[in-house]
Design an enzyme around this catalytic site. Structure first.
Site, PDB file in Angstrom:
ATOM      1  N   LEU A 175       0.833  -1.279   0.035  1.00  0.00           N
ATOM      2  CA  LEU A 175       0.078  -0.191  -0.123  1.00  0.00           C
ATOM      3  C   LEU A 175       0.964   1.341  -0.233  1.00  0.00           C
ATOM      4  O   LEU A 175       2.053   1.106   0.557  1.00  0.00           O
ATOM      5  CB  LEU A 175      -0.768   0.174   1.225  1.00  0.00           C
ATOM      6  CG  LEU A 175      -1.835  -1.157   1.303  1.00  0.00           C
ATOM      7  CD1 LEU A 175      -2.768  -0.952   2.866  1.00  0.00           C
ATOM      8  CD2 LEU A 175      -2.855  -1.160   0.268  1.00  0.00           C
ATOM      9  N   ASP A 176       0.356   2.495  -0.837  1.00  0.00           N
ATOM     10  CA  ASP A 176       1.263   3.534  -0.723  1.00  0.00           C
ATOM     11  C   ASP A 176       1.424   3.861   0.700  1.00  0.00           C
ATOM     12  O   ASP A 176       0.684   3.868   1.577  1.00  0.00           O
ATOM     13  CB  ASP A 176       0.514   4.613  -1.336  1.00  0.00           C
ATOM     14  CG  ASP A 176       0.690   4.384  -3.074  1.00  0.00           C
ATOM     15  OD1 ASP A 176       1.577   3.457  -3.382  1.00  0.00           O
ATOM     16  OD2 ASP A 176      -0.096   4.734  -3.776  1.00  0.00           O
ATOM     17  N   ARG A 177       2.272   4.796   0.963  1.00  0.00           N
ATOM     18  CA  ARG A 177       2.890   5.371   2.244  1.00  0.00           C
ATOM     19  C   ARG A 177       1.579   6.005   3.097  1.00  0.00           C
ATOM     20  O   ARG A 177       1.406   6.080   4.073  1.00  0.00           O
ATOM     21  CB  ARG A 177       4.098   6.076   2.135  1.00  0.00           C
ATOM     22  CG  ARG A 177       4.564   6.836   3.590  1.00  0.00           C
ATOM     23  CD  ARG A 177       5.909   7.721   3.398  1.00  0.00           C
ATOM     24  NE  ARG A 177       5.640   8.570   2.669  1.00  0.00           N
ATOM     25  CZ  ARG A 177       5.269   9.907   2.941  1.00  0.00           C
ATOM     26  NH1 ARG A 177       4.895  10.104   4.398  1.00  0.00           N
ATOM     27  NH2 ARG A 177       4.806  10.954   2.521  1.00  0.00           N
ATOM     28  N   LEU A 178       0.860   6.786   2.163  1.00  0.00           N
ATOM     29  CA  LEU A 178      -0.244   7.802   2.714  1.00  0.00           C
ATOM     30  C   LEU A 178      -1.545   7.075   2.839  1.00  0.00           C
ATOM     31  O   LEU A 178      -2.235   7.612   3.304  1.00  0.00           O
ATOM     32  CB  LEU A 178      -0.233   8.892   1.849  1.00  0.00           C
ATOM     33  CG  LEU A 178       0.703  10.112   2.074  1.00  0.00           C
ATOM     34  CD1 LEU A 178       0.564  11.126   1.022  1.00  0.00           C
ATOM     35  CD2 LEU A 178       1.242  10.384   3.231  1.00  0.00           C
ATOM     36  N   VAL A 179      -1.522   5.654   2.423  1.00  0.00           N
ATOM     37  CA  VAL A 179      -2.755   4.810   2.617  1.00  0.00           C
ATOM     38  C   VAL A 179      -2.888   3.886   3.843  1.00  0.00           C
ATOM     39  O   VAL A 179      -1.811   3.257   4.255  1.00  0.00           O
ATOM     40  CB  VAL A 179      -2.902   4.071   1.201  1.00  0.00           C
ATOM     41  CG1 VAL A 179      -3.977   3.025   1.415  1.00  0.00           C
ATOM     42  CG2 VAL A 179      -2.877   4.963   0.065  1.00  0.00           C
TER      43      VAL A 179
END
Length: 251
Positions: A169-173
């Site tokens: 998952l992306d860092r901000l997700v």
């Protein structure tokens, strides 16, 4: 006197340590302040082995010519104070490098802070671990992050290692993450994902009134690494740029 004690406490908290790739993250590596998780500064050992074309070059000239991201004076200072070593020992700045020698460069790491929210272990089985990833925390070591990652936090605070990410998952997700306890199990999961046997669902908050009916968005997504952002449906007059993407959105 109170101010002096506070300064001493902060100095102790931020004491710099030396670490190698073999040193795992530990619970005492983290500092929590104002809702953020910080990592104590440390020097991390980057290792390379002498190539044949490096043989005969001085240790300083080698770094200045091969690793041009830092000025010459930095490498002189790094060799003199022991941040650059050969075979685990300090050497003079005129030291000639030999082929196949182990060369270590201890680089100061000051990782960016992430949210103080912990990584919750939802289910732990002999070959699979499922966790809830908080936003702002990368999945695995990358860029400036090594300990402030889901993998690092799970090892430091839950003793879970090694772990093999099945997906990312992306860092901000934030959301569910599945880790395998072995490389073979991770490969099996990846085959299932590639075969369309696994379905992922993302939930997003939007501003405004979302349409009641299901919406289909079928456009290419193009990521601009220089600007650090993605755009949809960008064309260069002859062809559509980016990767194809088809998403269904429901309220």
């Amino acid at each position: 006197m109170k101010r002096k004690r506070g300064d001493e406490e902060r100095k102790e908290e931020m004491e710099i340590v030396w670490q190698t790739p073999a040193d795992p993250p530990e619970a005492q590596d983290y500092i929590f302040r104002h809702g953020r998780r910080y990592v104590r500064p440390y020097y991390f050992e980057f290792i390379s082995h002498g190539k044949n074309r490096w043989a005969g070059k001085t240790i300083v000239d080698l770094f200045a010519q091969e690793f041009k991201g830092r000025p010459y004076d930095y490498y002189v200072s790094a060799v003199k104070c022991g941040r650059i070593q050969v075979e685990g020992k300090m050497v003079p700045i005129s030291y000639p490098v030999k082929s196949s020698q182990k060369i270590s460069h201890f680089v100061h790491r000051h990782e960016p802070p992430v949210t103080a929210n912990g990584v919750s272990v939802l289910q732990e089985e002999p070959d699979v671990v499922t966790v809830c990833k908080p936003a702002s925390v990368p999945v695995h070591p990358c860029g400036q992050y090594r300990k402030n990652t889901v993998v690092g936090i799970l090892e430091a605070e839950h003793g879970l290692a090694p772990l093999f990410p099945v997906h990312r998952l992306d860092r901000l997700v934030s959301g569910l993450l599945i880790f395998a306890r072995s490389a073979s199990r991770a490969d099996l999961f990846r085959q299932q994902i590639e075969g369309g046997m696994v379905r992922k669902q993302y939930i997003a908050k939007v501003i405004g009134e979302f349409p009641e009916k299901e919406q289909l968005v079928d456009v290419n997504i193009n990521y601009n690494a220089r600007e650090g952002r993605s755009t949809a449906g960008v064309s260069n007059l002859t062809q559509l740029l980016g990767q194809s993407n088809c998403s269904f959105y429901i309220e």
